[in-house]
Scaffold this motif. Structure first.
Motif, PDB file in Angstrom:
ATOM      1  N   SER A 130       0.822  -1.214   0.000  1.00  0.00           N
ATOM      2  CA  SER A 130       0.000   0.000   0.000  1.00  0.00           C
ATOM      3  C   SER A 130       0.858   1.266   0.000  1.00  0.00           C
ATOM      4  CB  SER A 130      -0.931  -0.009   1.210  1.00  0.00           C
ATOM      5  OG  SER A 130      -0.191  -0.046   2.421  1.00  0.00           O
ATOM      6  N   ILE A 131       2.004   1.235   0.717  1.00  0.00           N
ATOM      7  CA  ILE A 131       2.873   2.419   0.759  1.00  0.00           C
ATOM      8  C   ILE A 131       3.501   2.665  -0.613  1.00  0.00           C
ATOM      9  CG2 ILE A 131       5.009   3.342   1.721  1.00  0.00           C
ATOM     10  CD1 ILE A 131       4.294   2.064   4.366  1.00  0.00           C
ATOM     11  N   VAL A 132       3.998   1.595  -1.245  1.00  0.00           N
ATOM     12  CA  VAL A 132       4.615   1.767  -2.563  1.00  0.00           C
ATOM     13  C   VAL A 132       3.592   2.273  -3.575  1.00  0.00           C
ATOM     14  CG1 VAL A 132       5.644   0.512  -4.491  1.00  0.00           C
ATOM     15  CG2 VAL A 132       6.449   0.088  -2.171  1.00  0.00           C
ATOM     16  N   THR A 133       2.396   1.721  -3.540  1.00  0.00           N
ATOM     17  CA  THR A 133       1.362   2.175  -4.475  1.00  0.00           C
ATOM     18  C   THR A 133       1.031   3.651  -4.251  1.00  0.00           C
ATOM     19  OG1 THR A 133       0.432  -0.061  -4.489  1.00  0.00           O
ATOM     20  CG2 THR A 133      -0.967   1.735  -5.304  1.00  0.00           C
ATOM     21  N   ARG A 134       0.903   4.034  -2.991  1.00  0.00           N
ATOM     22  CA  ARG A 134       0.587   5.434  -2.683  1.00  0.00           C
ATOM     23  C   ARG A 134       1.751   6.349  -3.068  1.00  0.00           C
ATOM     24  NH1 ARG A 134      -2.727   7.894   1.154  1.00  0.00           N
ATOM     25  NH2 ARG A 134      -2.812  10.127   0.664  1.00  0.00           N
ATOM     26  N   LEU A 135       2.977   5.911  -2.820  1.00  0.00           N
ATOM     27  CA  LEU A 135       4.141   6.740  -3.134  1.00  0.00           C
ATOM     28  C   LEU A 135       4.289   6.942  -4.640  1.00  0.00           C
ATOM     29  CD1 LEU A 135       6.640   8.235  -2.128  1.00  0.00           C
ATOM     30  CD2 LEU A 135       7.888   6.077  -2.184  1.00  0.00           C
ATOM     31  N   LEU A 136       4.053   5.884  -5.422  1.00  0.00           N
ATOM     32  CA  LEU A 136       4.136   6.021  -6.875  1.00  0.00           C
ATOM     33  C   LEU A 136       3.062   6.964  -7.404  1.00  0.00           C
ATOM     34  CD1 LEU A 136       4.878   2.328  -7.891  1.00  0.00           C
ATOM     35  CD2 LEU A 136       6.454   4.252  -7.978  1.00  0.00           C
ATOM     36  N   GLY A 137       1.896   6.956  -6.765  1.00  0.00           N
ATOM     37  CA  GLY A 137       0.830   7.831  -7.218  1.00  0.00           C
ATOM     38  C   GLY A 137       1.032   9.285  -6.855  1.00  0.00           C
ATOM     39  N   THR A 138       1.770   9.542  -5.776  1.00  0.00           N
ATOM     40  CA  THR A 138       1.956  10.924  -5.314  1.00  0.00           C
ATOM     41  C   THR A 138       3.380  11.428  -5.505  1.00  0.00           C
ATOM     42  OG1 THR A 138       2.447  10.121  -3.067  1.00  0.00           O
ATOM     43  CG2 THR A 138       0.145  10.691  -3.583  1.00  0.00           C
ATOM     44  N   PHE A 139       4.247  10.636  -6.172  1.00  0.00           N
ATOM     45  CA  PHE A 139       5.652  11.031  -6.297  1.00  0.00           C
ATOM     46  C   PHE A 139       5.803  12.351  -7.039  1.00  0.00           C
ATOM     47  CE2 PHE A 139       9.639  11.074  -8.677  1.00  0.00           C
ATOM     48  CZ  PHE A 139      10.543  10.956  -7.636  1.00  0.00           C
ATOM     49  N   ASN A 140       5.018  12.553  -8.080  1.00  0.00           N
ATOM     50  CA  ASN A 140       5.145  13.769  -8.869  1.00  0.00           C
ATOM     51  C   ASN A 140       4.694  15.012  -8.115  1.00  0.00           C
ATOM     52  OD1 ASN A 140       6.003  14.951 -11.275  1.00  0.00           O
ATOM     53  ND2 ASN A 140       3.940  15.042 -12.097  1.00  0.00           N
ATOM     54  N   GLN A 141       4.021  14.821  -6.948  1.00  0.00           N
ATOM     55  CA  GLN A 141       3.590  15.974  -6.164  1.00  0.00           C
ATOM     56  C   GLN A 141       4.716  16.545  -5.309  1.00  0.00           C
ATOM     57  OE1 GLN A 141       0.162  14.847  -3.865  1.00  0.00           O
ATOM     58  NE2 GLN A 141      -0.993  14.111  -5.650  1.00  0.00           N
ATOM     59  N   ILE A 142       5.794  15.772  -5.102  1.00  0.00           N
ATOM     60  CA  ILE A 142       6.926  16.274  -4.328  1.00  0.00           C
ATOM     61  C   ILE A 142       7.565  17.414  -5.100  1.00  0.00           C
ATOM     62  CG2 ILE A 142       9.118  15.706  -3.222  1.00  0.00           C
ATOM     63  CD1 ILE A 142       8.223  12.823  -3.096  1.00  0.00           C
ATOM     64  N   ARG A 143       7.716  18.552  -4.470  1.00  0.00           N
ATOM     65  CA  ARG A 143       8.214  19.732  -5.157  1.00  0.00           C
ATOM     66  C   ARG A 143       9.705  19.608  -5.441  1.00  0.00           C
ATOM     67  NH1 ARG A 143       4.535  24.029  -4.764  1.00  0.00           N
ATOM     68  NH2 ARG A 143       2.728  23.502  -3.483  1.00  0.00           N
ATOM     69  N   ALA A 144      10.116  20.327  -6.494  1.00  0.00           N
ATOM     70  CA  ALA A 144      11.522  20.297  -6.882  1.00  0.00           C
ATOM     71  C   ALA A 144      12.424  20.909  -5.825  1.00  0.00           C
ATOM     72  CB  ALA A 144      11.706  21.021  -8.217  1.00  0.00           C
ATOM     73  N   THR A 145      11.860  21.758  -4.935  1.00  0.00           N
ATOM     74  CA  THR A 145      12.675  22.358  -3.873  1.00  0.00           C
ATOM     75  C   THR A 145      13.072  21.347  -2.810  1.00  0.00           C
ATOM     76  OG1 THR A 145      10.610  23.054  -2.801  1.00  0.00           O
ATOM     77  CG2 THR A 145      11.727  24.659  -4.205  1.00  0.00           C
TER      78      THR A 145
END
Length: 935
Positions: free
Chosen positions: A430-445
């Protein structure tokens, strides 16, 4: 022996007024002139000038005055002046004052009566007070409460005199009668205090006679009652202590918060029964929620922390009440609340505590709080570490913050997820699935957060769907390959005006090709933005290495779970294209910082591995990397367990254990290293190996020379550094054949040091010596320099004063620093908040990295936060974080990065950071001085 001080007068240093000027002003009929003259007379008296003529003039000119201010100043003057001779007999002139005091005690103005009665409280001369006893007693029945309350104080002071019981043997009875009829609360308080101190049985009798009305008494009287209860219960038997505890519990309903607080403190000091402790804890929690003053909350939290240490089982029930105070907007209060809550977590209340913390996270979701959000995440992280079963209830909630603007918060969340995914195998999918879905939300900063998230993806994507989804996520974030074409070299334009991202972080006049400019303008992906701007930073291509490593791990795992060789080869080709594009971008000429050799070699190693995959290398990539992470977590848990055991082994001395004053005196103010040396000395004394010469040698090591051997006055100082003050024992030797008059040791301080006493004048005969003590208060270790001079005169030349400048005394910062613990995430967060930094280049003859680290730890008295497993093996590199605190709560951070060169010498840098400039600078100077080790 100095006399006790009953009067503090502030005055500016300067030349005191002359006695003739004061006499002229006193003889005028102007009250304003007399007021000014009396102030100058008081100052002159404080300078040590006791002029008998001035006293006679004051008696003649000031006594008849009706001005209230003049009379008040007269009483101050009489309080300071000497009233007895060397044999203890009262001066005849004081008899003139008695009549004036009697007139004041019978004065129609209540203010004159009150201040005169207060003045009598400070007199110890029976000859002066005895004729005034009838007038003092008559004021007990005065109509004004101001007079009555001061009359009670005067009676109390009179009764406490050595012959007071003979002069006024009926004082307790008179005061008890007054107490039963008095209505003024302040007067009742003074009267009860008199019975409490002089006739305790009468005070107890009055207390229990009117116990049903105790809640109606004023705050002042109730505070004295609590003080009486604490004093009586120290000597009374256990059978009678119960009624006093019951009385204290009844005062918990008092309207005054101060009384309630003292009641709770009294209950804790009187009884260890669960009922009393529970009542005190409930009271503290109520005060914590009801009081608005932050200082009050901090004091109450300190009391709750003490209860947590001594009565943890009872305080466990109050953890939710303590957490309700998190609504307070104060960083220190919230930190203390979190620390107390973590100490009180048990399997029975963990669900309730986590639920409250989750609700707090939801409540502040839309608020901007750069401190509170990371603090909540760290607390939840600690809860999940102690009780892994609650991780499933909070991990997905915290992952909603991966897109937050606060990069410290995002980093804390990623570190939390990284540990939970390893310690809770059931949550990995569940953590890996959630992380892959929200990875692009992590800001470049949040570059470090992106790197950590990539590491999680590379390590814990196990199934075919997870591996393919991980590769697809990275490809999507890096779409548009290659990043640029080589024929665009030299066609760059100023990107500082083209994109906000580059303008905020690039150098001026940095030119990028049009393809990269368009890519930055149109890119919303964090990975592509971080890679395209890598060349604008020194060693910025490290993030490209992380991408290459993650792709390599995913490809290696894809070979294990994917049966189709075509799909595997296609994924390898796409990964190689990404890596080659990063290398091509790094070797371009338009970046101010091209790719460094280390990053280039790592990416090339990944390319070779994908082209020629070996079994031994695969084992290292697929197993050893995660095992290193598991070892790091094990080391952290082991260190926490050791710290808990160390705290549990600390035994408090029992009340009846004798105190060894020798050890108490010797160890006051010593650093940890000095304490260890002192313990060894004690063992030698016990076995007879320690001699007086050894003790003298230790003392000689702490003696500082202040003047030269050729100076007419030689001075040296023995410095004792205590926790909050510094004691200087200065030995001054007259090396001349003349008598030195008015010799004065003038000291001054720099920074947060304050000289306590004013300098005094001494007379030194030829070739004699004098020991002068000087106390200096310490409020911070930001700076610590003591300087000054010695000034003196000689009989042969009275007009000239000789000045000898003393050597400066630099207080060692290490005496105030002690080792402290901090999490890795907390260290990074606190490091980012520090604005003062010093950088020291490594310059040492030590050739071993670990030996050099231990040497720095010994010199700085700090703690190494990097686990010992990080130093296993021989790689020629060492990086470690050191953390310490001062006795004033100030924090110091040190980062050591060293490398062993081919010639076996160590090179690198030591970075020191702190919120305070002086601490950073002092540590840098100390390390620079001590780092050479044996040199």
């Amino acid at each position: 022996m100095e006399k006790p001080c009953t009067l503090l007068v502030r005055f500016d240093k300067g030349t005191p007024a002359l006695a003739n000027e004061i006499l002229e002003a006193l003889e005028r009929n102007d009250d304003a002139a007399k007021i000014d003259a009396m102030k100058k007379a008081i100052m002159l008296l404080l300078y040590g000038d006791t002029n008998p003529q001035l006293f006679i003039a004051i008696v003649r000119c000031v006594l008849p005055s009706e001005d209230h201010t003049v009379q008040k100043l007269l009483l101050l003057y009489l309080e300071i002046i000497e009233k007895t001779d060397s044999k203890g007999k009262v001066f005849p002139e004081m008899i003139l004052i008695c009549q004036n005091l009697r007139n004041n005690l019978q004065h129609p103005n209540e203010y004159i009566r009150g201040v005169t009665l207060r003045f009598l409280c400070r007199l110890n001369e029976t000859e002066i007070i005895e004729p005034l006893i009838p007038s003092i007693l008559s004021n007990l029945e005065h109509r004004h409460p101001f007079v009555r309350r001061n009359a009670v104080l005067a009676v109390t002071s009179l009764y406490k005199l050595p012959q007071g019981e003979l002069l006024l043997d009926s004082a307790p009875e008179i005061i008890e009668k007054l107490l039963s009829t008095e209505q003024d609360k302040s007067t009742k308080r003074n009267a009860f205090l008199m019975l409490f101190t002089c006739a305790q049985d009468r005070a107890i009798n009055y207390l229990f006679t009117h116990v049903d009305r105790i809640n109606d008494w004023g705050e002042q009287l109730q505070m004295v009652v609590l003080e009486l209860i604490r004093k009586v219960c120290r000597t009374t038997n256990k059978g009678e202590k119960g009624k006093y505890i019951k009385l204290s519990i009844s005062l918990l309903n008092a309207p005054s918060s101060a009384v309630i607080y003292e009641c709770a403190r009294t209950l804790v000091s009187l009884s260890s029964a669960p009922t009393a402790i529970r009542a005190a804890a409930t009271t503290y929690c109520q005060l914590l929620l009801s009081q608005g003053d932050h200082n009050v909350k901090l004091i109450v939290l300190d009391r709750l922390n003490e209860l947590t240490t001594s009565n943890r089982d009872i305080m466990v029930e109050k953890v939710t009440d303590v957490l309700r105070a998190l609504s307070t907007i104060n960083e220190d209060i919230r930190m203390k609340i979190m620390d107390i809550a973590l100490e009180l977590i048990t399997p029975t209340n963990i669900d309730e505590v986590v639920m409250m913390l989750k609700n707090e996270v939801v409540r502040i979701h839309a608020h901007i709080d750069d401190f509170y959000k990371p603090l909540l995440v760290q607390t939840i992280h600690s809860c999940a570490r102690k009780f892994p079963e609650v991780a499933s209830t909070v991990v997905h909630l915290l992952m909603d913050y991966l897109g937050d603007e606060n990069w410290d918060l995002v980093m804390d969340v990623v570190v939390f997820v990284r540990e939970i995914i390893e310690t809770n195998p059931k949550l990995r999918v569940s953590i890996v699935t959630r992380l892959l879905g929200t990875f692009n939300q992590i800001r470049a900063t949040s570059a470090m957060a992106c790197a950590s998230a990539l590491w999680i993806i590379g390590e814990y994507c196990q199934s075919l769907a997870e591996v393919e989804s991980g590769i697809a996520t990275i490809k999507q974030c890096l779409r548009g390959l290659p990043f640029y074409t080589p024929n665009e070299e030299g066609e760059g334009e100023d990107t500082s005006k083209s994109t906000p991202l580059v303008s905020s972080i690039s150098l001026e006049n940095a030119s990028l090709p049009p393809t990269l400019v368009q890519g930055l303008q149109s890119s919303t992906e964090n990975l592509k933005s971080l890679i395209l701007t890598a060349g604008l930073f020194f060693e910025g291509f490290f993030f490209g290495v992380v991408v290459a490593y993650t792709l390599t791990k995913l490809i290696l795992r894809l070979e294990e779970v994917q049966t189709s060789k075509v799909k595997v080869n296609k994924a390898i080709t796409q990964a190689l294209l990404i890596m080659v594009s990063i290398l091509q971008l790094g070797q371009s000429s338009f970046y101010p910082y091209p790719i460094d050799n280390d990053s280039r070699d790592r990416i090339v190693f990944c390319i070779r591995l994908l082209c020629n995959r070996g079994g031994e290398v695969r084992k290292i990539w697929m197993q050893s990397c995660r095992q290193s992470f598991v070892n790091m977590l094990s080391d952290e848990q082991r260190r926490e367990i050791e710290e808990i055991k160390a705290k549990a082994q600390i035994s408090n001395a029992q009340p009846d254990v004798l105190i060894d004053f020798y050890h108490l005196k010797r160890r006051k103010g010593m650093s940890q290293l000095e304490l260890e040396d002192e313990v060894q000395d004690d063992l030698k004394r016990a076995t007879g190996e320690f001699t007086k010469d050894t003790d003298d040698e230790n003392k000689l090591n702490r003696i500082l020379q202040l003047t030269g051997f050729s100076d007419p006055v030689y001075a040296e100082a023995y410095v004792t550094v205590n926790r909050y003050d510094i004691v200087l024992e200065v030995t001054v030797i007259n090396r001349t054949k003349e008598t030195l008059q008015n010799l004065c040791l003038e000291l001054a301080t720099k920074g947060d040091l304050e000289l306590v006493e004013r300098p005094q004048n001494y007379t030194l005969t030829p070739e004699s010596s004098k020991q002068i003590m000087a106390n200096i208060m310490v409020s911070s270790i930001e700076t610590g320099v003591i300087f000054g001079n010695i000034v003196y005169g000689t009989p042969s030349n009275v007009l000239e004063r000789t000045v000898i400048v003393l050597n400066d005394i630099h207080i060692d910062t290490m005496d105030y620093i002690y080792p402290a613990s901090c999490t890795a995430a907390g260290f990074r967060y606190l490091w980012s908040l520090c604005k003062w930094e010093n950088k020291v280049a490594v310059n040492t003859v030590i050739q071993d990295e670990r030996e050099f680290l231990n040497h720095i730890l010994k010199c700085t008295n700090m703690k190494c936060l990097t686990p010992p497993s990080a130093f296993d093996g021989e790689c020629g590199f060492l990086a470690a974080n050191l953390y310490g605190k001062t006795i004033f709560g100030e924090e110091a951070f040190v980062n050591i990065c060293i490398e062993k060169k081919a010639d076996e010498k160590l090179s690198g840098f030591i970075r020191i950071k702190s919120k305070y400039r002086g601490i950073s600078r002092s540590l840098a100077d100390k390390i620079t001085l001590k780092q050479r080790g044996g040199a």
